[in-house]
Design an enzyme around this catalytic site. Structure first.
Site, PDB file in Angstrom:
ATOM      1  N   ASN A 151       0.822  -1.216   0.000  1.00  0.00           N
ATOM      2  CA  ASN A 151       0.000   0.000   0.000  1.00  0.00           C
ATOM      3  C   ASN A 151       0.854   1.264   0.000  1.00  0.00           C
ATOM      4  O   ASN A 151       0.426   2.328   0.426  1.00  0.00           O
ATOM      5  CB  ASN A 151      -0.977  -0.019   1.177  1.00  0.00           C
ATOM      6  CG  ASN A 151      -0.276  -0.208   2.509  1.00  0.00           C
ATOM      7  OD1 ASN A 151       0.947  -0.089   2.586  1.00  0.00           O
ATOM      8  ND2 ASN A 151      -1.033  -0.484   3.549  1.00  0.00           N
ATOM      9  N   HIS A 154       3.691   4.369   4.617  1.00  0.00           N
ATOM     10  CA  HIS A 154       3.370   4.304   6.045  1.00  0.00           C
ATOM     11  C   HIS A 154       3.254   5.727   6.556  1.00  0.00           C
ATOM     12  O   HIS A 154       4.022   6.598   6.152  1.00  0.00           O
ATOM     13  CB  HIS A 154       4.481   3.591   6.826  1.00  0.00           C
ATOM     14  CG  HIS A 154       4.392   3.854   8.306  1.00  0.00           C
ATOM     15  ND1 HIS A 154       3.606   3.092   9.138  1.00  0.00           N
ATOM     16  CD2 HIS A 154       4.934   4.839   9.076  1.00  0.00           C
ATOM     17  CE1 HIS A 154       3.690   3.594  10.373  1.00  0.00           C
ATOM     18  NE2 HIS A 154       4.490   4.644  10.360  1.00  0.00           N
ATOM     19  N   GLU A 165       8.426   6.922  16.161  1.00  0.00           N
ATOM     20  CA  GLU A 165       8.904   6.517  14.832  1.00  0.00           C
ATOM     21  C   GLU A 165       9.931   7.495  14.261  1.00  0.00           C
ATOM     22  O   GLU A 165      10.879   7.076  13.593  1.00  0.00           O
ATOM     23  CB  GLU A 165       7.704   6.377  13.889  1.00  0.00           C
ATOM     24  CG  GLU A 165       6.804   5.199  14.272  1.00  0.00           C
ATOM     25  CD  GLU A 165       5.449   5.203  13.564  1.00  0.00           C
ATOM     26  OE1 GLU A 165       5.208   6.099  12.731  1.00  0.00           O
ATOM     27  OE2 GLU A 165       4.639   4.295  13.853  1.00  0.00           O
TER      28      GLU A 165
HETATM   29  O1  CDP Z   1      -0.545   1.266   7.519  1.00  0.00           O
HETATM   30  P1  CDP Z   1      -1.813   1.329   8.343  1.00  0.00           P
HETATM   31  O2  CDP Z   1      -1.661   2.171   9.575  1.00  0.00           O
HETATM   32  O3  CDP Z   1      -2.979   1.723   7.487  1.00  0.00           O
HETATM   33  O4  CDP Z   1      -2.134  -0.157   8.806  1.00  0.00           O
HETATM   34  P2  CDP Z   1      -1.650  -0.992  10.097  1.00  0.00           P
HETATM   35  O5  CDP Z   1      -2.849  -1.648  10.675  1.00  0.00           O
HETATM   36  O6  CDP Z   1      -0.792  -0.170  10.994  1.00  0.00           O
HETATM   37  O7  CDP Z   1      -0.775  -2.128   9.450  1.00  0.00           O
HETATM   38  C1  CDP Z   1       0.551  -1.875   9.056  1.00  0.00           C
HETATM   39  C2  CDP Z   1       0.781  -2.464   7.686  1.00  0.00           C
HETATM   40  O8  CDP Z   1       0.605  -3.863   7.755  1.00  0.00           O
HETATM   41  C3  CDP Z   1      -0.200  -2.038   6.598  1.00  0.00           C
HETATM   42  O9  CDP Z   1       0.124  -0.793   6.028  1.00  0.00           O
HETATM   43  C4  CDP Z   1      -0.061  -3.161   5.602  1.00  0.00           C
HETATM   44  O10 CDP Z   1       1.040  -2.965   4.735  1.00  0.00           O
HETATM   45  C5  CDP Z   1       0.244  -4.356   6.507  1.00  0.00           C
HETATM   46  N1  CDP Z   1      -0.908  -5.267   6.682  1.00  0.00           N
HETATM   47  C6  CDP Z   1      -0.953  -6.406   5.899  1.00  0.00           C
HETATM   48  O11 CDP Z   1      -0.101  -6.607   5.055  1.00  0.00           O
HETATM   49  N2  CDP Z   1      -1.966  -7.295   6.028  1.00  0.00           N
HETATM   50  C7  CDP Z   1      -2.924  -7.092   6.919  1.00  0.00           C
HETATM   51  N3  CDP Z   1      -3.877  -8.010   7.031  1.00  0.00           N
HETATM   52  C8  CDP Z   1      -2.888  -5.955   7.748  1.00  0.00           C
HETATM   53  C9  CDP Z   1      -1.848  -5.043   7.612  1.00  0.00           C
HETATM   54 MG    MG Z   2      -0.286   1.833  11.204  1.00  0.00          MG
END
Ligand code: CDP
Ligand code: MG
Length: 191
Positions: A151, A154, A165
């Site tokens: 995606n 971050h 961070e």
């Molecule tokens: O990046 P964001 O804060 O939107 O999501 P997060 O819940 O903090 O998760 C960190 C990263 O884990 C995400 O940006 C995704 O790249 C990855 N992820 C994943 O690959 N598969 C999932 N089922 C959930 C998260």
């Molecule tokens: Mg996150």
């Protein structure tokens, strides 16, 4: 209040040559880039960034379960186990090729940048957001290939995570406060 946030352009953003596009979105908003570097993430740094923290691991697992359940798919795996699996995939992915670390400063920058980034799964991220405009990856597609969701980006999700961070990726002397010319207009006192 002026805040700072940490943005990482993950390997997919760099490999797809989206660095300039993403940075320019933040610049055009009026936010100030005060730290910027390309680097390879060391394993230790990747591990600090995606911390081995039970609460975060569970939240990632819960979010994943909810997203599957919304599509009518029941997931029996424990959220903590899902979180651990994803953390390991994420660390490997972050180390795949160079990334770009960015520190962005501005009023309300933490939540505004999160809004600009969009939902975790690009498949459901709104058009106009970075993930929604430049990717279509999904939980299903990622899980089928045994890799994390690609995606692109971050962004810190709170003041506490931003503070934690930024320290992981930047030394104090690598952050460069300065004035943007538009600050004179924004912060002028009207008599
Ligand atoms: O990046 P964001 O804060 O939107 O999501 P997060 O819940 O903090 O998760 C960190 C990263 O884990 C995400 O940006 C995704 O790249 C990855 N992820 C994943 O690959 N598969 C999932 N089922 C959930 C998260
Ligand atoms: Mg996150």
């Amino acid at each position: 209040m002026i805040e700072r946030t940490l943005v990482l352009l993950k390997p997919d953003a760099v490999q797809r040559a989206l660095v300039g596009e993403v940075l320019s979105r933040f610049e055009r908003t009026g936010f100030k880039i005060i730290g910027l570097k390309m680097c390879y993430a060391a394993k230790e740094t990747a591990g600090q960034h995606y911390a081995d923290d039970e609460q975060w691991l569970r939240s990632v697992g819960e979010k994943t379960k909810k997203s599957y359940e919304a599509k009518g798919v029941q997931v029996s795996e424990d959220p903590l186990e899902i979180g651990k699996r994803i953390r390991s995939q994420l660390m490997d992915f972050l180390m795949l090729s160079p990334i770009v670390a960015v520190c962005v400063e501005g009023h309300g920058v933490i939540s505004k940048v999160r809004t600009m980034v969009g939902a975790t799964a690009p498949s459901s991220a709104m058009p106009g957001t970075i993930r929604g405009d430049f990717a279509f990856d999904s939980y299903g597609l990622a899980d089928k290939s045994g890799r994390p969701i690609q995606n692109l980006i971050h962004a810190s999700d709170s003041r506490e995570s931003a503070e934690r961070e930024i320290k992981i990726w930047f030394k104090d002397e690598e952050l460069h406060p300065y004035q943007r010319v538009d600050e004179a207009l924004l912060y002028r006192k009207v008599e």
